[in-house]
Scaffold this motif. Structure first.
Motif, short mmCIF file in Angstrom:
data_model
loop_
_atom_site.label_atom_id
_atom_site.label_comp_id
_atom_site.label_asym_id
_atom_site.label_seq_id
_atom_site.Cartn_x
_atom_site.Cartn_y
_atom_site.Cartn_z
N GLU A 38 16.82 15.66 -3.36
CA GLU A 38 16.54 14.72 -2.27
C GLU A 38 15.13 14.18 -2.36
N SER A 39 14.16 15.07 -2.57
CA SER A 39 12.77 14.64 -2.65
C SER A 39 12.52 13.84 -3.92
N ALA A 40 13.17 14.22 -5.02
CA ALA A 40 13.02 13.47 -6.27
C ALA A 40 13.54 12.05 -6.14
N GLU A 41 14.65 11.90 -5.42
CA GLU A 41 15.19 10.55 -5.20
C GLU A 41 14.24 9.70 -4.36
N ARG A 42 13.68 10.31 -3.33
CA ARG A 42 12.71 9.59 -2.50
C ARG A 42 11.47 9.26 -3.32
N PHE A 43 11.02 10.17 -4.14
CA PHE A 43 9.87 9.96 -5.03
C PHE A 43 10.13 8.76 -5.94
N ALA A 44 11.29 8.73 -6.56
CA ALA A 44 11.64 7.62 -7.46
C ALA A 44 11.64 6.29 -6.70
N GLU A 45 12.15 6.28 -5.48
CA GLU A 45 12.16 5.06 -4.66
C GLU A 45 10.74 4.59 -4.38
N LEU A 46 9.86 5.53 -4.06
CA LEU A 46 8.48 5.17 -3.73
C LEU A 46 7.76 4.60 -4.95
N VAL A 47 7.95 5.22 -6.11
CA VAL A 47 7.29 4.72 -7.32
C VAL A 47 7.84 3.35 -7.69
N ALA A 48 9.15 3.16 -7.52
CA ALA A 48 9.74 1.84 -7.79
C ALA A 48 9.16 0.80 -6.85
N ALA A 49 8.93 1.18 -5.59
CA ALA A 49 8.33 0.24 -4.63
C ALA A 49 6.90 -0.12 -5.03
N LEU A 50 6.16 0.84 -5.58
CA LEU A 50 4.82 0.53 -6.10
C LEU A 50 4.91 -0.50 -7.22
N THR A 51 5.83 -0.27 -8.14
CA THR A 51 5.96 -1.15 -9.30
C THR A 51 6.35 -2.55 -8.90
N SER A 52 7.24 -2.67 -7.93
CA SER A 52 7.71 -3.99 -7.49
C SER A 52 6.71 -4.71 -6.59
N GLY A 53 5.73 -3.99 -6.09
CA GLY A 53 4.78 -4.57 -5.16
C GLY A 53 5.19 -4.47 -3.71
N ALA A 54 6.34 -3.85 -3.45
CA ALA A 54 6.79 -3.68 -2.07
C ALA A 54 5.92 -2.66 -1.33
N LEU A 55 5.26 -1.79 -2.08
CA LEU A 55 4.37 -0.78 -1.51
C LEU A 55 3.06 -0.85 -2.27
N ASP A 56 1.95 -0.76 -1.54
CA ASP A 56 0.63 -0.79 -2.16
C ASP A 56 -0.12 0.46 -1.76
N CYS A 57 -0.69 1.13 -2.75
CA CYS A 57 -1.52 2.31 -2.48
C CYS A 57 -2.84 2.11 -3.21
N PRO A 58 -3.81 1.48 -2.54
CA PRO A 58 -5.07 1.12 -3.22
C PRO A 58 -5.77 2.33 -3.83
N LEU A 59 -6.55 2.06 -4.87
CA LEU A 59 -7.31 3.13 -5.50
C LEU A 59 -8.42 3.62 -4.56
N PRO A 60 -8.78 4.90 -4.64
CA PRO A 60 -9.91 5.38 -3.84
C PRO A 60 -11.20 4.70 -4.30
N GLY A 61 -12.02 4.34 -3.33
CA GLY A 61 -13.27 3.67 -3.65
C GLY A 61 -13.13 2.19 -3.87
N SER A 62 -11.95 1.63 -3.62
CA SER A 62 -11.68 0.21 -3.86
C SER A 62 -12.09 -0.67 -2.68
N GLY A 63 -12.57 -0.06 -1.61
CA GLY A 63 -12.83 -0.79 -0.37
C GLY A 63 -11.66 -0.70 0.60
N ARG A 64 -10.58 -0.05 0.15
CA ARG A 64 -9.37 0.06 0.98
C ARG A 64 -8.87 1.51 0.99
N THR A 65 -9.79 2.45 0.93
CA THR A 65 -9.40 3.85 0.86
C THR A 65 -8.68 4.29 2.12
N ALA A 66 -9.05 3.73 3.27
CA ALA A 66 -8.35 4.09 4.51
C ALA A 66 -6.88 3.69 4.42
N GLU A 67 -6.59 2.56 3.77
CA GLU A 67 -5.19 2.16 3.58
C GLU A 67 -4.46 3.14 2.68
#
Length: 355
Positions: A38-67
């Motif tokens: 179950e967690s692996a499936e959710r993990f795969a969905e989240l990584v796919a969302a990163l790749t597609s741009g549907a989810l953004d997780c800015p790098l630390p120190g990028s000016g958007r660390t709070a995000e």
């Protein structure tokens, strides 16, 4: 700073042909536990969302660390085990960026396997074709669902970080029976046996620990803990709303509200400080990480106590999600090294010049 979804350049390690997380242990042929699937499936969905741009997780120190911290908190509030895997992937992306290595490619799911408990350990040696890793690595979250990992290994010159492919065909074999946890069962964190696994060096000897991002990443883990505390608190919030005015329930609710508010404020301040000095020119990153992690861990422990005392055994026995959240958070915050970290913080505070 580069985005965690940047796709230009070659992969650090050869791409794996793995469309999704495995349903069976490739070493034994046995089904992977339902919680891990179950967690692996959710993990795969989240990584796919990163790749597609549907989810953004800015790098630390990028000016958007709070995000970034807010994303980790949100994922953890829904599923702490999936958050543990997702945090490993985005931490790997940040490490690769900081150490000037190519980013993860689409379809890849990365972990960071850097625990160094006593025991056999992992060793890296050179042969005519390059570096190979042999030995045992403990606490490998996502052992059955990650396609790649950054792993620490001992070399003749000291500890070094390597990028590896994690498939059984590449020489990585999860050791059956080495992850017996009830809490965080879904994080799939067994030991992994390495047998002459090709590795690509990432950074210099000691570079993994010396970089400022090591401290920033530790606060990202605390953001996940905070999300877990919010999930645990939800059952008390619902109980307080359903019961109406009750002095004991309200007192516990007030304490939990205060604790979560304070943790959110501390994480927000830490994010602002990281963005203000991402390279740690002021030398404050270690103290910040120790303070933030220790405070958020204490908040989580207190939230677990208040919620348990306010709601009794009922939710633990009859609410599967709450029981899982409580067990998961109890295990996850033990990633904090308790009095050892507090002693280090105390030593740093004692030697700090008065402001």
């Amino acid at each position: 700073m580069r985005s965690t979804t940047r796709q230009d350049g070659p992969a650090t390690a050869p791409p794996a042909t793995a469309p999704g997380p495995a349903a069976h242990d490739a070493a034994t042929g046995l089904p992977v536990a339902a919680a891990a699937r179950e967690s692996a499936e959710r993990f795969a969905e989240l990584v796919a969302a990163l790749t597609s741009g549907a989810l953004d997780c800015p790098l630390p120190g990028s000016g958007r660390t709070a995000e970034r911290f807010a994303v980790l908190t949100s994922v953890a509030e829904r599923d702490l085990c999936a958050a543990r895997l997702f945090e490993g992937h985005v931490d790997a992306a940040a490490i690769l960026a900081e150490l000037d290595a190519p980013p993860p490619r689409p379809g890849e799911r990365w972990g960071v396997w850097a625990a160094e408990p006593p025991g056999e350990g992992l060793h890296a040696t050179r042969d005519r074709d390059g570096w190979v890793l042999t030995g045992l690595k403990q606490y490998c979250s996502g052992a059955h669902s990650c396609t790649h990992a950054l792993v620490t290994a001992a070399t003749e010159r000291g500890k070094r970080l390597f990028a590896v492919r994690t498939g059984v065909a590449d020489g990585c074999r999860p050791v059956p029976g080495t992850w017996q946890a009830v809490g965080m069962a879904g994080s799939d964190t067994p030991d992994v046996r390495f047998d002459h696994v090709p590795g690509v060096p990432v950074g210099d000897v000691g570079g993994y620990l010396k970089r400022p991002g090591f401290q920033h990443g530790g606060i990202g883990v605390a953001a996940c803990w905070y999300g877990g505390a919010r999930a645990v608190a939800d059952v008390l919030l619902r109980a307080a709303a359903d019961r109406g005015p009750d002095p004991h329930t309200d007192a516990h609710m007030g304490a939990v509200d205060m604790l979560l508010h304070a943790a959110a404020a501390v994480l927000k301040q830490a994010a602002a400080e990281i963005d203000g000095d991402p390279s740690d020119t002021g030398g404050t990153a270690r103290m910040r990480s120790l303070r933030t992690r220790a405070f958020v861990e204490s908040v989580c422990a207190d939230v677990l106590t208040h919620v348990g005392r306010a709601t009794g055994a009922g939710p633990l026995c009859h609410d599967e999600r709450h029981a899982r959240n409580t067990a998961d958070l109890t295990v996850y915050i033990r990633q904090h090294h308790a009095e050892r970290n507090l002693a280090e913080l105390g030593g740093l505070a004692a030697r700090k010049e008065p402001s």
